[in-house]
Motif scaffolding. Structure first.
Motif, PDB file in Angstrom:
ATOM      1  N   GLU A   1       0.832  -1.208   0.000  1.00  0.00           N
ATOM      2  CA  GLU A   1       0.000   0.000   0.000  1.00  0.00           C
ATOM      3  C   GLU A   1       0.866   1.257   0.000  1.00  0.00           C
ATOM      4  N   HIS A   2       0.461   2.219  -0.800  1.00  0.00           N
ATOM      5  CA  HIS A   2       1.168   3.493  -0.909  1.00  0.00           C
ATOM      6  C   HIS A   2       0.139   4.624  -0.943  1.00  0.00           C
ATOM      7  N   LYS A   3       0.511   5.777  -0.419  1.00  0.00           N
ATOM      8  CA  LYS A   3      -0.331   6.966  -0.504  1.00  0.00           C
ATOM      9  C   LYS A   3       0.249   7.888  -1.566  1.00  0.00           C
ATOM     10  N   VAL A   4      -0.610   8.315  -2.481  1.00  0.00           N
ATOM     11  CA  VAL A   4      -0.230   9.263  -3.531  1.00  0.00           C
ATOM     12  C   VAL A   4      -1.206  10.418  -3.432  1.00  0.00           C
ATOM     13  N   GLY A   5      -0.819  11.454  -2.713  1.00  0.00           N
ATOM     14  CA  GLY A   5      -1.772  12.520  -2.409  1.00  0.00           C
ATOM     15  C   GLY A   5      -2.894  11.958  -1.556  1.00  0.00           C
ATOM     16  N   ASP A   6      -4.128  12.163  -2.001  1.00  0.00           N
ATOM     17  CA  ASP A   6      -5.280  11.621  -1.275  1.00  0.00           C
ATOM     18  C   ASP A   6      -5.647  10.217  -1.730  1.00  0.00           C
ATOM     19  N   MET A   7      -4.952   9.707  -2.729  1.00  0.00           N
ATOM     20  CA  MET A   7      -5.277   8.390  -3.296  1.00  0.00           C
ATOM     21  C   MET A   7      -4.456   7.286  -2.637  1.00  0.00           C
ATOM     22  N   SER A   8      -5.109   6.158  -2.407  1.00  0.00           N
ATOM     23  CA  SER A   8      -4.408   4.953  -1.963  1.00  0.00           C
ATOM     24  C   SER A   8      -4.097   4.095  -3.180  1.00  0.00           C
ATOM     25  N   LEU A   9      -2.909   3.524  -3.194  1.00  0.00           N
ATOM     26  CA  LEU A   9      -2.473   2.625  -4.258  1.00  0.00           C
ATOM     27  C   LEU A   9      -2.081   1.303  -3.619  1.00  0.00           C
ATOM     28  N   VAL A  10      -2.687   0.216  -4.082  1.00  0.00           N
ATOM     29  CA  VAL A  10      -2.347  -1.114  -3.588  1.00  0.00           C
ATOM     30  C   VAL A  10      -1.850  -1.948  -4.767  1.00  0.00           C
ATOM     31  N   ILE A  11      -0.632  -2.452  -4.642  1.00  0.00           N
ATOM     32  CA  ILE A  11      -0.014  -3.269  -5.683  1.00  0.00           C
ATOM     33  C   ILE A  11       0.177  -4.677  -5.126  1.00  0.00           C
ATOM     34  N   SER A  12      -0.414  -5.649  -5.796  1.00  0.00           N
ATOM     35  CA  SER A  12      -0.312  -7.036  -5.354  1.00  0.00           C
ATOM     36  C   SER A  12       0.879  -7.724  -6.010  1.00  0.00           C
ATOM     37  N   ARG A  13       1.490  -8.641  -5.284  1.00  0.00           N
ATOM     38  CA  ARG A  13       2.568  -9.428  -5.864  1.00  0.00           C
ATOM     39  C   ARG A  13       2.031 -10.604  -6.679  1.00  0.00           C
ATOM     40  N   GLY A  14       0.690 -10.737  -6.747  1.00  0.00           N
ATOM     41  CA  GLY A  14       0.079 -11.715  -7.634  1.00  0.00           C
ATOM     42  C   GLY A  14      -0.130 -13.076  -7.012  1.00  0.00           C
ATOM     43  N   ALA A  15      -1.144 -13.785  -7.514  1.00  0.00           N
ATOM     44  CA  ALA A  15      -1.454 -15.109  -6.979  1.00  0.00           C
ATOM     45  C   ALA A  15      -0.635 -16.202  -7.645  1.00  0.00           C
ATOM     46  N   GLY A  16      -0.211 -15.968  -8.884  1.00  0.00           N
ATOM     47  CA  GLY A  16       0.572 -16.961  -9.607  1.00  0.00           C
ATOM     48  C   GLY A  16       2.029 -16.548  -9.703  1.00  0.00           C
ATOM     49  N   SER A  17       2.691 -17.019 -10.742  1.00  0.00           N
ATOM     50  CA  SER A  17       4.091 -16.649 -10.974  1.00  0.00           C
ATOM     51  C   SER A  17       4.350 -16.717 -12.470  1.00  0.00           C
ATOM     52  N   TRP A  18       5.472 -16.141 -12.876  1.00  0.00           N
ATOM     53  CA  TRP A  18       5.858 -16.143 -14.285  1.00  0.00           C
ATOM     54  C   TRP A  18       7.262 -16.715 -14.421  1.00  0.00           C
ATOM     55  N   GLY A  19       7.490 -17.447 -15.518  1.00  0.00           N
ATOM     56  CA  GLY A  19       8.816 -18.025 -15.721  1.00  0.00           C
ATOM     57  C   GLY A  19       9.080 -19.157 -14.751  1.00  0.00           C
TER      58      GLY A  19
END
Length: 375
Positions: free
Chosen positions: A335-353
């Motif tokens: 979770e990150h705050k960008v001004g008044d907006m919250s940003l949530v970045i998931s590391r994902g349920a699967g994988s690549w490679g």
């Protein structure tokens, strides 16, 4: 060019690891006979050939070709981890120039550590995704929607190694969180459409009164995106491709088409965001954008988006590549705050490679929405 470099680097690591393992005392003792040594090096050569063959095949095919392709990618991941440990041991002992008596033992300890860490990385990738829980205050959220639960999944990478059976277990995990809505934030597939009739039935098992929604990721477009979209629609998934919908009075969900292709071409790639949200919003708005690109993040915050959800980074997937990913995407995970907006970045349920994760497992994200003053 990338494939050539990958083959060269992978080949160098392969023969380095094989050579250093040959110097480990217990292994060397068992191979003391000339005939046994020849078998060791012949086996190494055969394994190298299979690796190169698998790299050329890739792992996106949904038939038998997945097995050598997936072996090659996972072997590459194992080689990388083993090289880190063995190289550290070689540097510590000057490649045997000092600590001569202890060097083989140090090399053996490094080899064992590399094997154990590789096994742990594979375990982290094949185990069920963990659930990450966030409470997010949306400044414009009506009080009556306080406590609304959304479940976010991204980077499922369904394909040869993850089929409908794997997804069925994820559906059980998601339903156990009692979501009001489920959002899939890109890279639902590895490349190609799944081609399994069962997938629609599995997806229809998702229980979410406000619907199941999806945005595209870059991997959808590596294959037949139109067929992939149709497969998920057959399962009741509704796509938000540069469009928005009112989930409930006072709560809007928007999604933009993947920007990966435009990013690679250079120039402005915020057109989808601008057309989807042409002006600043005055209601609680959630944006789905697979790639957490800086211009998209900044543009979403300027338009009054309350919450932006992204994936793509895999949390770096295998340390220390996380540092390279973070250089490209400074806001890499969490979770990150960008001004008044919250940003949530998931590391994902699967994988690549390589089917490996070091150090964190995949994740499913539970989001509890809070109205101002209610959290």
């Amino acid at each position: 060019m990338f494939s050539i470099i990958l083959n060269i680097v992978g080949s160098l690591m392969h023969f380095y690891v094989v050579h250093r393992l040959y110097r480990v005392t217990p292994i060397r003792a068992r191979l003391s006979e000339q005939h046994s040594a020849k078998v060791w090096w012949l086996g190494a050569l055969v394994l190298w050939i299979v690796y190169l063959w698998g790299v050329q095949l890739g792992d996106e095919a949904l038939d038998w070709r997945w097995w050598p392709g997936q072996f090659a990618l996972t072997w590459l991941g194992i080689l990388f981890v083993m090289t880190l440990f063995l190289l550290a041991a070689d540097l510590a002992t000057g490649f045997g120039l000092w600590w001569r008596e202890r060097a083989p033992r140090v090399l053996g300890i490094a080899a064992l550590a590399g094997a154990l860490v590789s096994a742990f990385a594979i375990f982290q990738a094949v185990r069920a995704p963990a659930v990450s829980d966030y409470e997010i205050v949306l400044q414009d959220l009506p009080a009556k929607l306080d406590g609304t639960v959304l479940v976010m999944v991204t980077d499922l990478h369904l394909g040869a190694q993850r089929r409908s059976g794997w997804m069925e277990k994820r559906v059980e995990q998601i339903n156990a969180l009692a979501p009001s809505a489920v959002v899939m934030v890109g890279d639902q597939v590895e490349d190609n459409p799944i081609g399994e009739a069962r997938l629609a039935t599995v997806l229809r098992g998702l229980k979410a009164p406000l619907g199941v929604w999806a945005a595209t990721g870059n991997h959808e477009y590596y294959g037949d995106a139109a067929t992939t979209i149709a497969e998920f629609e057959a399962g009741g998934v509704r796509w938000l491709i540069d469009s928005s919908v009112e989930l409930a009075p006072g709560l809007v969900l928007a999604g933009i088409d993947d920007v990966g292709r435009l990013m690679r071409g250079g120039g402005d790639y915020t057109g989808g965001l601008k057309s989807t949200l042409p002006q600043r919003t005055n209601v609680a708005t959630i944006l789905l954008s697979h790639i957490p690109a800086a211009p998209i993040i900044a543009g979403a915050a300027e338009r009054g988006v309350d919450l932006m959800l992204s994936g793509h980074t895999h949390g770096g997937q295998i340390w220390p590549f996380s540092y390279l990913v973070q250089h490209r995407f400074p806001r890499m995970v969490g979770e990150h705050k960008v001004g008044d907006m919250s940003l949530v970045i998931s590391r994902g349920a699967g994988s690549w490679g390589p089917r490996m994760r070091l150090w964190q497992p995949g994740e499913i994200v539970k989001l509890t929405l809070r109205a101002p003053g209610k959290g």
